[in-house]
Design a protein around this motif. Structure first.
Motif, mmCIF file in Angstrom:
data_model
loop_
_atom_site.group_PDB
_atom_site.id
_atom_site.type_symbol
_atom_site.label_atom_id
_atom_site.label_comp_id
_atom_site.label_asym_id
_atom_site.label_seq_id
_atom_site.Cartn_x
_atom_site.Cartn_y
_atom_site.Cartn_z
ATOM 1 N N GLU A 6 -2.024 5.308 7.594
ATOM 2 C CA GLU A 6 -2.415 3.672 8.271
ATOM 3 C C GLU A 6 -1.655 3.507 6.265
ATOM 4 N N ILE A 7 -0.328 3.279 6.833
ATOM 5 C CA ILE A 7 0.441 2.931 5.328
ATOM 6 C C ILE A 7 0.927 0.429 5.918
ATOM 7 N N LYS A 8 0.042 -0.103 4.831
ATOM 8 C CA LYS A 8 0.458 -1.455 5.677
ATOM 9 C C LYS A 8 0.746 -2.651 3.776
ATOM 10 N N LYS A 9 2.037 -2.527 4.095
ATOM 11 C CA LYS A 9 2.301 -3.617 3.434
ATOM 12 C C LYS A 9 2.844 -2.708 1.961
ATOM 13 N N LEU A 10 3.894 -1.300 1.744
ATOM 14 C CA LEU A 10 3.613 -1.026 0.795
ATOM 15 C C LEU A 10 4.684 -1.360 0.079
ATOM 16 N N PHE A 14 10.164 -0.631 -9.375
ATOM 17 C CA PHE A 14 10.707 -0.342 -10.985
ATOM 18 C C PHE A 14 11.183 -1.256 -10.989
ATOM 19 N N GLY A 15 10.580 -1.855 -12.350
ATOM 20 C CA GLY A 15 10.746 -3.144 -13.355
ATOM 21 C C GLY A 15 11.886 -4.367 -11.884
ATOM 22 N N GLY A 16 12.513 -4.354 -12.051
ATOM 23 C CA GLY A 16 13.198 -5.261 -11.479
ATOM 24 C C GLY A 16 13.996 -4.601 -9.749
ATOM 25 N N LEU A 17 13.646 -3.722 -9.792
ATOM 26 C CA LEU A 17 14.247 -3.199 -8.670
ATOM 27 C C LEU A 17 12.940 -2.468 -7.283
ATOM 28 N N ARG A 18 12.977 -3.503 -6.698
ATOM 29 C CA ARG A 18 11.996 -2.656 -5.545
ATOM 30 C C ARG A 18 12.189 -1.650 -4.562
ATOM 31 N N ALA A 19 12.162 -1.080 -4.605
ATOM 32 C CA ALA A 19 12.716 0.478 -4.762
ATOM 33 C C ALA A 19 11.524 0.465 -2.632
ATOM 34 N N VAL A 20 10.963 0.254 -2.349
ATOM 35 C CA VAL A 20 9.756 0.018 -0.864
ATOM 36 C C VAL A 20 9.427 -1.414 -1.279
ATOM 37 N N ASP A 21 9.335 -1.736 0.185
ATOM 38 C CA ASP A 21 9.539 -3.244 0.649
ATOM 39 C C ASP A 21 8.470 -3.281 1.698
ATOM 40 N N HIS A 22 6.865 -3.997 1.357
ATOM 41 C CA HIS A 22 6.033 -4.269 2.515
ATOM 42 C C HIS A 22 6.634 -3.285 3.782
ATOM 43 N N LEU A 23 6.469 -2.547 3.326
ATOM 44 C CA LEU A 23 6.412 -1.358 4.900
ATOM 45 C C LEU A 23 5.154 -1.010 5.319
ATOM 46 N N ASP A 24 5.006 -0.862 6.547
ATOM 47 C CA ASP A 24 3.947 -0.526 7.408
ATOM 48 C C ASP A 24 4.295 0.624 7.670
ATOM 49 N N SER A 57 2.521 -0.822 -6.116
ATOM 50 C CA SER A 57 2.462 -2.736 -6.438
ATOM 51 C C SER A 57 1.745 -3.412 -5.933
ATOM 52 N N GLU A 58 1.844 -2.603 -4.441
ATOM 53 C CA GLU A 58 0.810 -3.412 -3.499
ATOM 54 C C GLU A 58 0.603 -2.930 -2.109
ATOM 55 N N GLY A 59 -0.109 -3.311 -1.445
ATOM 56 C CA GLY A 59 -0.388 -2.589 -0.609
ATOM 57 C C GLY A 59 -1.349 -1.661 -0.193
ATOM 58 N N SER A 60 -1.471 -1.253 0.856
ATOM 59 C CA SER A 60 -2.594 -0.164 0.773
ATOM 60 C C SER A 60 -2.397 1.279 1.693
ATOM 61 N N MET A 61 -2.274 2.274 1.858
ATOM 62 C CA MET A 61 -2.337 3.588 2.565
ATOM 63 C C MET A 61 -4.142 4.112 2.465
ATOM 64 N N SER A 62 -3.975 4.559 3.889
ATOM 65 C CA SER A 62 -5.896 4.757 4.321
ATOM 66 C C SER A 62 -5.116 6.185 4.789
ATOM 67 N N ILE A 63 -6.241 7.003 4.988
ATOM 68 C CA ILE A 63 -5.911 8.017 5.989
ATOM 69 C C ILE A 63 -7.737 8.084 6.956
ATOM 70 N N SER A 64 -7.678 8.471 7.715
ATOM 71 C CA SER A 64 -8.756 9.350 8.623
ATOM 72 C C SER A 64 -8.430 10.255 8.807
ATOM 73 N N PRO A 65 -8.968 11.329 7.983
ATOM 74 C CA PRO A 65 -8.650 12.875 8.918
ATOM 75 C C PRO A 65 -9.280 13.346 9.486
ATOM 76 N N PRO A 66 -8.863 14.338 10.646
ATOM 77 C CA PRO A 66 -10.315 14.571 11.613
ATOM 78 C C PRO A 66 -11.057 15.386 11.109
ATOM 79 N N GLY A 67 -12.724 14.827 11.485
ATOM 80 C CA GLY A 67 -13.615 15.402 10.912
ATOM 81 C C GLY A 67 -13.785 14.918 9.613
ATOM 82 N N LYS A 68 -13.338 13.777 9.127
ATOM 83 C CA LYS A 68 -14.522 13.731 7.984
ATOM 84 C C LYS A 68 -13.746 12.348 7.359
#
Lengths: 262, 300, 409
Positions: A6-10, A14-24, A57-68
């Motif tokens: 699950e990726i939230k608000k990622l 890069f300096g002034g350039l926003r390459a990824v913008d609050h991506l879910d 710069s912001e946001g969270s990335m969480s994983i839930s691997p099967p069986g772990k």
């Protein structure tokens, strides 16, 4: 189906350039999720961020691997992310050209094996057995990806299509639960693309893993994806089944411009 | 206070020399991303050429000014010729080789040139004639600085101004900047890359020769090994300022000059070279982009 | 027509070099006695020499380009004869037998002087193999390798001088100190880019030498440490003559031990990781390899051998001072690795013998030793970056199935 990542608000700046913008984004168990969008939309940056090459710069990335145990992958180093079960291929092929095809795949086994310096020098029973297992496992993967005939060639001498397949084989050797493929069909002829199409479906069936795919070849994307997410200027502008995406006016606008929207 | 000023002037002199040589490193690095390890040897060869020509002219009874001018001119010409030739032999065939290959080749070139001079000339220190004339008006300030120090600083300043003008305002300067930014693109818009690289080596080598003549006549002796240490120090200056940046090289040169001058003056003169090396190691570890350099992230 | 333009080109090259070398090669001044010596003969030599060499140079460049084209066209790499010999047991075993007999009787048929030279060559084999781990396998250009050599030598020198510890007690300690310094120096610098790493290691090497030169309380400064004990033979001190032979056999054992260990390291999980790191750092990390740890292990394992050889060097010469550990020493070891072929054990062994023995036996060469080393580095990089022996690294061959074309690979 359950989500494995699950990726939230990622956000990636890069300096002034926003390459990824609050991506879910959510990757579900055993699905093929295609990521499409015009060049420069931030797709590869997203991959680099997931695999720990860039820090978000912001946001969270969480994983839930099967069986772990579930957990976060924010700020982990690339090798740790791979060890946790997320692995990738590269858009501009990054093999080890002066190593053989088999050795390339064996490198993928590195994080699943443990022989240390002492083991290497004394070459005890455990080490020998592990090496043997590594060779066999790697060869098995080469057979599965259909490039076993090149086993002892140097990777740099392989034809282009086979190099792309070798990247996938090497990634599979790390035993991932999510495989990130960055434009695997780029530069392939239609026949090679067909082989790739079959291979990706086969991997999903046999390995029971999720695949996140960046691709520009729409025929390939439409035929194998379960879901498609569309990115433009770092934002996710649409998400849905191939059918939904095909008819989404926002997507058509992003790709073709205002005047083509019906 | 007098001691401080004396050290300050000493640092300024050293710094000028480091800056002159550092420019060669920085310009070459800016264009082909190579640490030209043999650059220190170019400087050494410049000093040797000046010494040889000056000695011959002295025997033929030329006057002092003529000797100074002709010897410096010969040093500049020969250093440039060596710089040009070295690039053609040791680096040009390696344009597309892995990154470390040209560096190893450069180290080889450096060792070769050192021993070439050692074998063709001598391993002893040779006394270098004081080519720089004494100015009458400097007599008053003798206790803090000398004519030679003043001359070194002034020459460096003039050379810097000329160089900046060349790079800013001439067509060649523009082509050099373009090549440094993006070699492939520059080639596509019609810049003759090989020519630009050669010119860069020639200019860098000429500057090193100027530095060589000035410092040799200030210190008064040379041998085949002077290029190695000075080369590494000048490289330190270039990195300190941010390699690839021309004002950075000058700034780095002065900072290194003062660091050395004050550290040896106030701390200990035994460890003179250690200060420079330690500074180099520290910058590379903590700020590899240097003071004026930009840190670029690697593209994946 | 073709020929004419070639000759014209070479004539120009020859004129250019005559001009270039004029002040340094032709004129020699004696500023004290105000004498000038004109050596016109040198100009003739340079002119003729560069005329001939320019043909050779262009010919070799053409050869190299043709070779590259063949590889691009999909041709296979040629396997050099050394590998064929080592793989063919019928040839390999008798060869090995002859070699071992020669090695065993060598000190009894040759003079102590010869034995000493051979021991030195073997020391460079070990040093080369150690540096080969760092430069050849892991692709980290280490220009301060001699620092670890110095650390080993001073470890023995000081422990022996102050506490009377013997060679055998200090040998592992020296290896350990080498590794420790490898880690200490490696840790801060390993995230640097390749060429910066090279310069920083050079800086470290020089710092260690300068510290040894100036810290008189610790190292006795430039005068060094004398009267270090030779290795004892089961507690007995030997005469000079028999000690030489003993040290020779000791060195043979150490060299064999090194070859054994390095070979095993190279063909292991860790060795593979080193090579992968050299090939592509980012891909390597993405495949789950810890970059820092892997680099550090290469750095430390390389330094171990230098530390060990340092102890051996101190024991062999019984005298050490900082002058033995200059940058040139690092450059010599690097030349050995580069000449032999980076990453190849057999190559490094041959490289060490060629570079150390040739100048010793061909007296005419000995003055030109360093000149030659410099030239070798340049020439090898330009014409044969893979070294005399390329690709001898045993690749993992899968032999479970018949691969077509396997025979001629």
């Amino acid at each position: 189906m359950k989500a494995v990542m699950e990726i939230k608000k990622l956000t990636v700046d890069f300096g002034g350039l926003r390459a990824v913008d609050h991506l879910d984004l959510e990757v579900k168990e055993r699905e093929i999720l295609a990521l499409i969008g015009p060049n420069g939309a931030g797709k590869t940056t997203l991959f680099n961020c997931i695999t720990g090459i860039y820090a978000p710069s912001e946001g969270s990335m969480s994983i839930s691997p099967p069986g772990k145990k579930p957990g976060t992958i924010n700020g982990l180093k690339p090798n740790i992310v791979t060890r946790k079960g997320i692995t990738r291929t590269f858009q501009n092929i990054r093999l080890f050209p002066n190593m053989t095809v088999l050795e390339n795949v064996m490198i993928g086994r590195h994080c699943r094996t443990r022989a240390r310096i002492a083991g290497a020098v004394f070459r005890g029973r455990a080490t020998v057995r592990e090496e043997q297992a590594t060779v066999e496992y790697s060869y098995h993967i080469l057979e599965k990806t259909g490039i076993a005939q090149y086993v002892n060639e140097f990777a740099g001498n392989l034809p282009y299509g086979a190099q792309r397949l070798l990247e996938i084989a090497r990634a599979l050797a790390t035993e991932p639960f999510i495989l990130l493929l960055d434009e695997p069909a780029a530069g392939m002829n239609p026949q090679e693309t067909g082989v790739l199409d079959d291979l990706i479906s086969k991997i999903r069936e046999e390995e029971k893993i999720a695949i996140l795919l960046i691709e520009h070849d729409m025929r390939l994307v439409m035929s194998i994806s379960d879901r498609i997410a569309v990115m433009d200027y770092g934002k996710k502008i649409a998400e849905g089944t191939p059918e939904e995406i095909r008819n989404n006016p926002v997507v058509i606008k992003a790709y073709l411009g205002e005047e083509f929207v019906a | 206070m007098e001691y401080f000023v004396q050290l300050f002037m000493g640092g300024l002199t050293r710094g000028s020399i480091y800056a002159l040589i550092a420019l060669g490193y920085t310009m070459v690095y800016g264009i082909i991303e190579l640490i030209n390890f043999a650059h220190g040897e170019i400087y050494m060869i410049g000093a040797f050429t000046a010494l040889i020509i000056a000695s011959v002219l002295t025997l033929h009874g030329f006057n002092e000014i003529a000797i100074f001018v002709l010897a410096s001119l010969a040093a500049v010409i020969y250093s440039s010729a060596y710089g040009f030739t070295i690039e053609k032999i040791a680096y040009k065939p390696l344009r597309h080789a892995p990154r470390l290959s040209p560096l190893i080749s450069a180290i080889g070139m450096s060792i070769f040139l050192q021993n070439y001079v050692l074998l063709a000339q001598t391993s002893d220190f040779l006394p270098f004639p004081g080519l720089i004339p004494e100015f009458g008006f400097m007599k008053k300030y003798e206790h803090i600085s000398s004519s030679a120090e003043l001359m070194i600083f002034l020459t460096t300043a003039v050379v810097m101004v000329i160089l900046t003008c060349v790079i800013k305002f001439t067509k060649i300067g523009k082509a050099m900047r373009a090549t440094a930014q993006d070699r492939k693109m520059a080639m596509l818009v019609g810049v003759d890359i090989n020519r630009i690289i050669s010119i860069t080596f020639i200019i860098g080598s000429a500057l090193a020769a100027v530095g060589g003549v000035l410092i040799a006549s200030h210190i008064g002796q040379i041998n085949f090994y002077i290029g190695f240490i000075v080369g590494i120090k000048a490289f330190t200056a270039a990195v300190l300022g941010g390699i690839g940046s021309i004002p950075g090289a000058v700034l780095g040169g002065f900072i290194l000059g003062w660091t050395e001058s004050f550290a040896t003056g106030y701390v200990s003169s035994d460890y003179e070279d250690v200060f420079a090396f330690a500074l180099l190691v520290l910058i590379l570890i903590f700020r590899p982009a240097g003071l004026l350099g930009k840190s670029g992230s690697q593209k994946v | 027509m073709q020929k004419k333009s070639e000759i014209k080109k070479s004539l120009l090259v020859s004129l250019w070099f005559m001009f270039l070398t004029f002040p340094i090669m032709v004129i020699r001044v004696n500023p004290v006695e105000k004498l000038v010596e004109w050596r016109w003969r040198n100009m003739v030599i340079v002119g003729v020499g560069s005329f001939v060499l320019s043909f050779v140079w262009r010919y070799m460049l053409r050869q190299k380009e043709a070779g590259l084209k063949r590889i691009y066209a999909g041709g296979r790499y040629k396997i050099p004869s050394i590998q064929r010999v080592s793989e063919d047991r019928r040839l390999f075993i008798p060869l090995l037998a002859v070699l071992s007999v020669f090695v065993v009787i060598f000190p009894f048929i040759f003079s102590a002087y010869q034995v000493n030279i051979m021991t030195t060559a073997l020391m460079y084999v070990v040093l080369g193999l150690g540096l080969n781990i760092v430069v050849g396998l892991a692709g980290l250009l280490d220009l301060g390798y001699v620092a670890f050599y110095a650390v080993g030598a001073y470890t023995y020198g000081l422990l022996n001088h102050h506490f009377g510890l013997g060679f055998w007690a200090v040998l592992p300690a020296g290896a350990f100190m080498g590794a420790l310094f490898g880690i200490l120096l490696g840790f801060p610098v390993l995230r640097l880019r390749g060429d910066y790493l090279a310069i920083v290691t050079l800086g470290f090497g020089e710092i260690i030498r300068l510290v040894l030169e100036n810290w008189n309380d610790l190292s006795f400064g430039p005068s060094g440490i004398a009267n270090i004990d030779r290795p004892s033979f089961f507690g007995m001190q030997l005469s000079l003559q028999s000690a030489t032979v003993y040290i020779y056999f000791l060195m043979i054992t150490l060299a064999l031990f090194t070859v054994f260990v390095v070979n095993r390291l190279q063909n292991s999980r860790i060795g593979r990781a080193w090579i992968a790191l050299r090939e592509d750092e980012i891909a390597c990390q993405a495949m789950g390899i810890d970059k820092t740890k892997t680099k550090l292990s290469a750095f430390a394992l390389g330094a171990t051998w230098a530390g060990m050889m340092g102890v051996f060097f101190a024991a062999k010469t019984t005298f050490i001072n900082p002058a033995s550990f200059t940058f040139l020493e690092s450059a010599i070891i690097l030349s050995i690795v580069v000449l032999g072929g980076m990453g190849s054990i057999a190559g490094v062994i041959i490289g060490a013998f060629v570079l150390i023995l040739l100048p010793e036996y061909l007296r005419a060469f000995s003055d030109y030793r360093m000149l030659m080393f410099g030239a070798i580095l340049v020439i090898m990089m330009v014409f044969r970056p893979q070294g005399i022996i390329s690709n001898v690294r045993r690749t993992y061959k899968f032999e479970g199935i018949n691969v077509p074309g396997e025979k001629n690979k």
